[in-house]
Structure formats: C-alpha cells, structure tokens
Design a protein around this motif. Structure first.
Motif, PDB file in Angstrom:
ATOM      1  N   GLY A 251       3.583  54.819  18.610  1.00 24.14           N
ATOM      2  CA  GLY A 251       4.436  55.469  19.597  1.00 24.14           C
ATOM      3  C   GLY A 251       3.784  56.685  20.213  1.00 24.14           C
ATOM      4  N   VAL A 252       4.179  56.965  21.462  1.00 26.31           N
ATOM      5  CA  VAL A 252       3.718  58.141  22.197  1.00 26.31           C
ATOM      6  C   VAL A 252       4.957  58.859  22.721  1.00 26.31           C
ATOM      7  CG1 VAL A 252       1.537  57.073  22.845  1.00 26.31           C
ATOM      8  CG2 VAL A 252       3.528  56.774  24.324  1.00 26.31           C
ATOM      9  N   ILE A 253       4.744  59.976  23.416  1.00 23.42           N
ATOM     10  CA  ILE A 253       5.887  60.681  23.997  1.00 23.42           C
ATOM     11  C   ILE A 253       6.609  59.740  24.954  1.00 23.42           C
ATOM     12  CG2 ILE A 253       6.589  62.590  25.496  1.00 23.42           C
ATOM     13  CD1 ILE A 253       4.280  64.200  24.342  1.00 23.42           C
ATOM     14  N   GLY A 254       7.893  59.570  24.743  1.00 19.47           N
ATOM     15  CA  GLY A 254       8.695  58.647  25.528  1.00 19.47           C
ATOM     16  C   GLY A 254       9.054  57.372  24.793  1.00 19.47           C
ATOM     17  N   SER A 255       8.354  57.063  23.708  1.00 23.42           N
ATOM     18  CA  SER A 255       8.675  55.874  22.917  1.00 23.42           C
ATOM     19  C   SER A 255      10.051  56.042  22.272  1.00 23.42           C
ATOM     20  CB  SER A 255       7.626  55.653  21.830  1.00 23.42           C
ATOM     21  OG  SER A 255       6.372  55.349  22.383  1.00 23.42           O
ATOM     22  N   SER A 256      10.782  54.930  22.172  1.00 22.74           N
ATOM     23  CA  SER A 256      12.132  54.999  21.601  1.00 22.74           C
ATOM     24  C   SER A 256      12.393  53.798  20.689  1.00 22.74           C
ATOM     25  CB  SER A 256      13.189  55.055  22.707  1.00 22.74           C
ATOM     26  OG  SER A 256      13.157  53.883  23.496  1.00 22.74           O
ATOM     27  N   PHE A 257      13.262  54.006  19.705  1.00 15.18           N
ATOM     28  CA  PHE A 257      13.606  52.985  18.715  1.00 15.18           C
ATOM     29  C   PHE A 257      15.100  53.090  18.428  1.00 15.18           C
ATOM     30  CE2 PHE A 257       9.392  54.682  18.177  1.00 15.18           C
ATOM     31  CZ  PHE A 257       8.565  53.582  17.991  1.00 15.18           C
ATOM     32  N   THR A 258      15.806  51.962  18.470  1.00 14.00           N
ATOM     33  CA  THR A 258      17.242  51.956  18.208  1.00 14.00           C
ATOM     34  C   THR A 258      17.530  51.128  16.958  1.00 14.00           C
ATOM     35  OG1 THR A 258      17.753  52.173  20.559  1.00 14.00           O
ATOM     36  CG2 THR A 258      19.531  51.398  19.133  1.00 14.00           C
ATOM     37  N   TYR A 259      18.380  51.672  16.086  1.00 13.51           N
ATOM     38  CA  TYR A 259      18.706  51.024  14.816  1.00 13.51           C
ATOM     39  C   TYR A 259      20.218  50.858  14.667  1.00 13.51           C
ATOM     40  CZ  TYR A 259      13.947  52.477  13.549  1.00 13.51           C
ATOM     41  OH  TYR A 259      12.586  52.675  13.529  1.00 13.51           O
ATOM     42  N   ASN A 260      20.623  49.729  14.104  1.00 12.27           N
ATOM     43  CA  ASN A 260      22.004  49.546  13.672  1.00 12.27           C
ATOM     44  C   ASN A 260      22.143  50.048  12.249  1.00 12.27           C
ATOM     45  OD1 ASN A 260      23.339  48.512  15.876  1.00 12.27           O
ATOM     46  ND2 ASN A 260      23.099  46.363  15.283  1.00 12.27           N
ATOM     47  N   LEU A 261      23.258  50.715  11.968  1.00 12.51           N
ATOM     48  CA  LEU A 261      23.560  51.184  10.622  1.00 12.51           C
ATOM     49  C   LEU A 261      24.766  50.424  10.098  1.00 12.51           C
ATOM     50  CD1 LEU A 261      23.036  53.149   8.284  1.00 12.51           C
ATOM     51  CD2 LEU A 261      24.549  54.790   9.439  1.00 12.51           C
ATOM     52  N   ASP A 262      24.562  49.661   9.016  1.00 12.76           N
ATOM     53  CA  ASP A 262      25.636  48.875   8.403  1.00 12.76           C
ATOM     54  C   ASP A 262      25.909  49.389   7.001  1.00 12.76           C
ATOM     55  OD1 ASP A 262      25.483  47.168  10.657  1.00 12.76           O
ATOM     56  OD2 ASP A 262      23.867  46.033   9.698  1.00 12.76           O
ATOM     57  N   THR A 263      27.117  49.137   6.519  1.00 13.37           N
ATOM     58  CA  THR A 263      27.468  49.488   5.149  1.00 13.37           C
ATOM     59  C   THR A 263      27.935  48.251   4.411  1.00 13.37           C
ATOM     60  OG1 THR A 263      28.783  50.985   3.753  1.00 13.37           O
ATOM     61  CG2 THR A 263      29.868  50.073   5.691  1.00 13.37           C
ATOM     62  N   LEU A 264      27.658  48.181   3.127  1.00 10.81           N
ATOM     63  CA  LEU A 264      27.985  47.006   2.326  1.00 10.81           C
ATOM     64  C   LEU A 264      29.401  47.097   1.790  1.00 10.81           C
ATOM     65  CD1 LEU A 264      26.920  44.379   0.997  1.00 10.81           C
ATOM     66  CD2 LEU A 264      26.280  45.788  -0.981  1.00 10.81           C
ATOM     67  N   ASP A 265      30.215  46.089   2.132  1.00 11.96           N
ATOM     68  CA  ASP A 265      31.566  45.977   1.582  1.00 11.96           C
ATOM     69  C   ASP A 265      31.450  45.468   0.146  1.00 11.96           C
ATOM     70  OD1 ASP A 265      34.102  44.343   0.892  1.00 11.96           O
ATOM     71  OD2 ASP A 265      34.712  45.537   2.632  1.00 11.96           O
ATOM     72  N   GLN A 266      31.905  46.261  -0.813  1.00 14.30           N
ATOM     73  CA  GLN A 266      31.719  45.924  -2.221  1.00 14.30           C
ATOM     74  C   GLN A 266      32.504  44.691  -2.646  1.00 14.30           C
ATOM     75  OE1 GLN A 266      29.498  47.236  -4.096  1.00 14.30           O
ATOM     76  NE2 GLN A 266      28.908  48.983  -2.835  1.00 14.30           N
ATOM     77  N   LEU A 267      33.577  44.375  -1.934  1.00 11.23           N
ATOM     78  CA  LEU A 267      34.392  43.205  -2.292  1.00 11.23           C
ATOM     79  C   LEU A 267      33.806  41.913  -1.729  1.00 11.23           C
ATOM     80  CD1 LEU A 267      38.009  44.634  -1.867  1.00 11.23           C
ATOM     81  CD2 LEU A 267      36.716  44.292  -3.979  1.00 11.23           C
ATOM     82  N   SER A 268      33.526  41.905  -0.422  1.00  5.67           N
ATOM     83  CA  SER A 268      33.019  40.690   0.218  1.00  5.67           C
ATOM     84  C   SER A 268      31.511  40.545   0.083  1.00  5.67           C
ATOM     85  CB  SER A 268      33.384  40.694   1.697  1.00  5.67           C
ATOM     86  OG  SER A 268      32.682  41.728   2.394  1.00  5.67           O
ATOM     87  N   ARG A 269      30.812  41.646  -0.229  1.00  7.98           N
ATOM     88  CA  ARG A 269      29.350  41.701  -0.303  1.00  7.98           C
ATOM     89  C   ARG A 269      28.706  41.423   1.042  1.00  7.98           C
ATOM     90  NH1 ARG A 269      28.318  44.878  -3.980  1.00  7.98           N
ATOM     91  NH2 ARG A 269      26.142  44.155  -3.967  1.00  7.98           N
ATOM     92  N   ASN A 270      29.454  41.662   2.125  1.00  6.12           N
ATOM     93  CA  ASN A 270      28.923  41.526   3.479  1.00  6.12           C
ATOM     94  C   ASN A 270      28.718  42.906   4.081  1.00  6.12           C
ATOM     95  OD1 ASN A 270      29.046  38.663   3.536  1.00  6.12           O
ATOM     96  ND2 ASN A 270      31.243  38.771   3.992  1.00  6.12           N
ATOM     97  N   TYR A 271      27.744  43.007   5.011  1.00  2.09           N
ATOM     98  CA  TYR A 271      27.491  44.259   5.705  1.00  2.09           C
ATOM     99  C   TYR A 271      28.365  44.359   6.955  1.00  2.09           C
ATOM    100  CZ  TYR A 271      23.444  45.587   2.878  1.00  2.09           C
ATOM    101  OH  TYR A 271      22.625  45.982   1.846  1.00  2.09           O
ATOM    102  N   VAL A 272      28.901  45.557   7.191  1.00  2.00           N
ATOM    103  CA  VAL A 272      29.744  45.834   8.347  1.00  2.00           C
ATOM    104  C   VAL A 272      29.142  46.979   9.144  1.00  2.00           C
ATOM    105  CG1 VAL A 272      32.051  46.492   9.133  1.00  2.00           C
ATOM    106  CG2 VAL A 272      31.791  45.081   7.069  1.00  2.00           C
ATOM    107  N   ASN A 273      29.018  46.813  10.463  1.00  3.57           N
ATOM    108  CA  ASN A 273      28.406  47.854  11.284  1.00  3.57           C
ATOM    109  C   ASN A 273      29.284  49.099  11.342  1.00  3.57           C
ATOM    110  OD1 ASN A 273      28.089  48.945  14.462  1.00  3.57           O
ATOM    111  ND2 ASN A 273      26.211  48.644  13.304  1.00  3.57           N
ATOM    112  N   VAL A 274      28.662  50.272  11.156  1.00  3.20           N
ATOM    113  CA  VAL A 274      29.411  51.524  11.173  1.00  3.20           C
ATOM    114  C   VAL A 274      28.853  52.533  12.171  1.00  3.20           C
ATOM    115  CG1 VAL A 274      30.272  51.316   8.819  1.00  3.20           C
ATOM    116  CG2 VAL A 274      28.058  52.416   9.232  1.00  3.20           C
TER     117      VAL A 274
END
Length: 265
Positions: free
Chosen positions: A39-62
């Motif tokens: 990366g150089v000045i101006g480079s960008s990166f976007t990330y999704n943040l998910d959390t794990l539901d302890q009951l279903s064991r599935n990730y949910v976007n937060v």
C-alpha cells in the motif's frame, strides 16, 4: 503508588492480542515481508466485523472498518506510514514501517515514563520499565515453524526484588492456508501467523510478587500483494488490529474480521 501502577498495567493491556485456534497447513516460501503488507498513500482496505452467536455457532455482522494510508510521519528519527482506521466509534491512527525483513508497528511508550515520573524522583529511580517501541507483526524468512519475539514489556521494582514481563508476545509461522474469500472470487493462499501472548498482571497484594500467568492465542492471515485479509478471535485481537480501545471485559466474545474490498492505488 498503587493507583499509578495499575494505571500503567491497564495501558499495557491495550496492545495484547487474544483469539481462537486455527488450522495450519504446509510450509511457506521465503518472501519479501513488505509484499504481505502493501500500500501507498491513498490505499484503502474495508473489512466486515462479525461476531459469533454462541447458540447457533454462526457469525452475524455487527460493524465494518475502513483503513486508509494517509501520510508519513517521522518518530524518533524513524519514518512511518500513517494508517487511519475508521469505524463507527471514530478514527484511530496507527504507524507502521516495512522492510524486506519485517513489518513493524510503532507503540508510543512515552506515557509510561510520564506515569512513573509522577511518583517523584525518589520512587521513580526504584522502578525500571522496558517496553518495546515496536510490535513485529511479520518477520522473514517465512519458514514453517519459525518463531520470533513480537513484543515484550518488562517491569522491575528493585526495592522488592520484582522482575518479570508484564506482556510477552511470540509469533509463529503456521504455514499456508487456502482461503475462499468473496473479495478474490477464487481460493487464495495466505500466510498464517499464530501469536502466543503471556500476561502477568497482579490482581492484589497476595500475588504481586508472582502474578498469575494468563495465556492467549491469536491468528491472522496475510496474502501476498494484498495484506491482512482475515483475523479471528476475541475482541482483544480485533481491537489490536483496528487500533481502537480495548475492552478487556469483552475478551470472551468471538469476532471475525474479513477483507471485503481494497484499492492499492
């Protein structure tokens, strides 16, 4: 003195990584470390943040995070790239540098010295702190099983013969993983890094001389020519990578951060 010292310990915890196990595979070829954090000045990166539901064991976007390289800055004679991590809770700056041999993140330790100075000259001379100024996130050669000291914070109080590492972080190359991420559209190989963290934080006077050791494990994945593409584990790990404040009470919640888009300009 007790209040000041605990303030110091809390500050140290802001750079601890913790997370869950992953699966390792084959050996990693030797490479230029900077190619795995480009990366150089101006480079960008976007990330999704998910959390794990302890009951279903599935990730949910937060949430989501946008990282942009905005500038350069010289700190203590060393030039760093400025990385802004922008999320719903605001923007935090991180400073990193890279070479053929490694990728390093600056850790501002001036606050620790200022805290010790508040004790006064007579007490301050009895205390010695030795925090590393940089976290070594990546280190070449990328050989399967290679280990290095990523970060260490030593504390010494000579009057009471106290001498131990408050934080000790080791990193290990776990080989290559094949990841299927939407951002690439096909299976992609990533270098997998395992971080082992040992903390020794006194909780009261009874264990001040020999505080309990607490161990954590963290994993991150880096792709050549792209950079960090995934991190999984507790809120402590994700806060470390995004540069936001860490709530240690959230360390039992499992998160996953995944790259969704990027532009290297």
């Amino acid at each position: 003195m007790k209040i000041v010292f605990y303030s110091l310990l809390i500050s140290v915890l802001l750079f601890i990584v913790a997370c869950e196990d992953g699966v390792s595979t084959e050996a990693v070829e030797s490479a230029n470390a900077s190619e795995y954090y480009p990366g150089v000045i101006g480079s960008s990166f976007t990330y999704n943040l998910d959390t794990l539901d302890q009951l279903s064991r599935n990730y949910v976007n937060v949430d989501s995070r946008n990282t942009i390289i905005t500038d350069t800055r010289t700190i203590n004679g060393t030039e760093y790239m400025v990385q802004e991590n922008r999320g719903t809770n605001g923007t935090v700056e991180q400073y990193f540098r890279r070479t053929d041999n490694g990728v390093y993140f600056y850790f501002d330790t001036t606050g620790f010295s200022q805290t010790i100075a508040l004790l006064g000259d007579s007490l301050a001379t009895l205390i010695n702190i030795s925090p590393d100024e940089e976290i070594i996130a990546l280190s070449t050669p990328f050989e399967d099983g290679k280990q290095w000291n990523a970060y260490k914070f030593n504390f010494t109080l000579s009057a009471l013969q106290i001498d131990y590492s408050i934080v000790d972080v080791k990193a290990t190359i776990e080989g290559m993983d094949t990841l299927s991420l939407d951002v690439f559209g096909e299976a992609t190989e990533a270098v997998k890094i395992k971080y082992n963290i040992t903390t020794r934080i006194p909780t009261d006077i009874s264990n001040f001389l020999e505080p309990e050791e607490i161990n954590y494990e963290g994993y991150s994945w880096y792709v050549k020519g792209t950079g960090l593409v995934r991190a999984e584990g507790s809120g402590v790990l994700l806060s470390f990578l995004s540069g936001t404040s860490i709530d240690f009470s959230d360390s039992l919640t499992i998160y996953r951060e995944t790259l969704t888009s990027y532009s290297l300009e």
